[in-house]
Design an enzyme around this catalytic site. Structure first.
Site, PDB file in Angstrom:
ATOM      1  N   ASP A 234       6.188  -9.500  -5.024  1.00 36.48           N
ATOM      2  CA  ASP A 234       5.690  -8.360  -5.812  1.00 36.48           C
ATOM      3  C   ASP A 234       6.610  -7.161  -5.591  1.00 36.48           C
ATOM      4  OD1 ASP A 234       4.426  -6.525  -3.494  1.00 36.48           O
ATOM      5  OD2 ASP A 234       4.109  -8.630  -3.019  1.00 36.48           O
ATOM      6  N   ASP A 236       5.419  -4.190  -4.643  1.00 41.05           N
ATOM      7  CA  ASP A 236       4.599  -3.264  -3.859  1.00 41.05           C
ATOM      8  C   ASP A 236       3.960  -2.222  -4.794  1.00 41.05           C
ATOM      9  OD1 ASP A 236       3.568  -2.805  -1.257  1.00 41.05           O
ATOM     10  OD2 ASP A 236       4.806  -1.021  -1.099  1.00 41.05           O
TER      11      ASP A 236
END
Ligand SMILES: CSC[C@H]1O[C@H](OP(=O)(O)O)[C@H](O)[C@@H]1O
Ligand SMILES: Nc1ncnc2[nH]cnc12
Length: 317
Positions: A234, A236
């Site tokens: 991801d 973040d």
């Protein structure tokens, strides 16, 4: 042979310790030959049983595998028995430790499904984890931690940079490596706020997880060459036009990352099985370093302290 029929002891030497993280609870390139029930150590019990395996087709190279969060993911990052896990791998005579971790990316160029071999760490844990074997009255030690990972190990892994694939789209997956790549370790279990995520970028962070501290510190205290393979899941929370990370985002990339972890591990282990690299044979400059790093005089150590030391270093004291 089924897993329940495997022996629960193993007396031979083990070459490589592997710690699997979120989504990586076993490796398919390995053929289990023994499963040691969760091991008792002077620092508690390991987070999982320890699977001893040989590399398929090779009888001489042995790997010990621990699931960091337990086989059913029971241990949150703060409560992982990091000291027991590393002590068990050291006690089993592993010559290096390879660790896998799911991470958030703090940089545009590190895409979800890319892998990173960090060489630096920024510790943002909260001081509530046991992060040393040598931080007790009666046993004081200070190890160097300026270069927290094994550069030789990272270079060894980087040779296989072309083995990553994206199994669903044509977008390539990259293995990133350079001497300044930095992993930020936060306490969790909640993910970062947007403001924190942006601050970590200003600090110079490239990826973020919740587990490299204290794992890397303990490997260093055990004199074990250690490298973490960070697997991005991801971005973040720093991208203003995107939703901040959730566990669903992470899960969406775990299967692809698991497949790449398996193929990378398989290449690394196959090469090691053909001849141990120098850093595993010689200890990568860490061998005997603890003798110098312990400040407490042996005559002032209790019997209990000495027996703990012997668990890690049977030949030193
Ligand atoms: C489920 S996302 C957060 C979780 O994932 C990483 O685990 P690991 O390092 O064991 O792969 C991260 O450190 C957090 O613990
Ligand atoms: N964004 C993130 N922050 C901390 N740990 C993670 N593990 C995977 N993604 C993460």
């Amino acid at each position: 042979m089924t897993h329940t029929e495997l022996t629960s002891t193993f007396s031979g030497p083990i070459d490589l310790g592997i710690i699997g993280g979120t989504g990586l609870y076993k490796l398919d390139c390995l053929e289990p030959i023994a499963i040691i029930p969760a091991m008792q150590t002077p620092w508690g019990t390991t987070s999982s049983p320890i699977t001893i395996s040989k590399f398929i087709g090779n009888n001489d190279f042995h790997v010990a595998f621990i699931a960091r969060h337990g086989v059913n993911h029971e241990y949150p990052p703060t409560k992982v028995p990091f000291r027991a896990n590393m002590a068990a791998l050291k006690n089993l005579s592993c010559k290096a430790v390879l660790s896998f971790s799911a991470v958030g990316s703090l940089q545009e160029k590190i895409k979800p499904r890319d892998f990173v071999l960090p060489q630096q760490i920024i510790d943002r844990t909260k001081g509530i984890r046991h992060s040393s074997y040598f931080n007790d009255e009666g046993l004081v030690g200070h190890v160097g931690f300026g270069n927290p990972f094994s550069e030789s190990f990272a270079k060894y892994i980087y040779k296989f940079k072309d083995s990553l694939e994206n199994f669903e789209t044509n977008e390539p997956c990259t293995l990133h490596y350079d001497k300044d790549l930095t992993v930020v370790c936060m306490e969790g279990p909640q993910f970062s706020t947007r403001a924190e995520s942006k601050m970590y970028r200003m600090f110079g962070g490239d990826v973020i997880n919740m587990s490299v501290i204290p794992e890397a510190k303990l490997a260093r205290e055990c004199e074990l060459p250690y490298q973490m393979i960070c697997m991005a899941t991801d971005y973040d929370a720093w991208r203003d036009n995107e939703e901040p990370v959730t566990v669903e985002t992470v899960i969406g990339h775990l299967t692809n990352n698991g497949r790449n972890a398996n193929s990378l591990a398989s290449k690394i282990i196959m090469e090691m099985a053909q001849g141990l690299p120098e850093f595993m044979l010689t200890g990568d400059g860490l061998r005997d370093s603890m003798k110098m790093s312990i400040s407490t005089k042996p005559e002032a150590m209790s019997k209990e302290t000495l027996s703990k030391l012997k668990f890690l270093f049977p030949n030193h004291w």
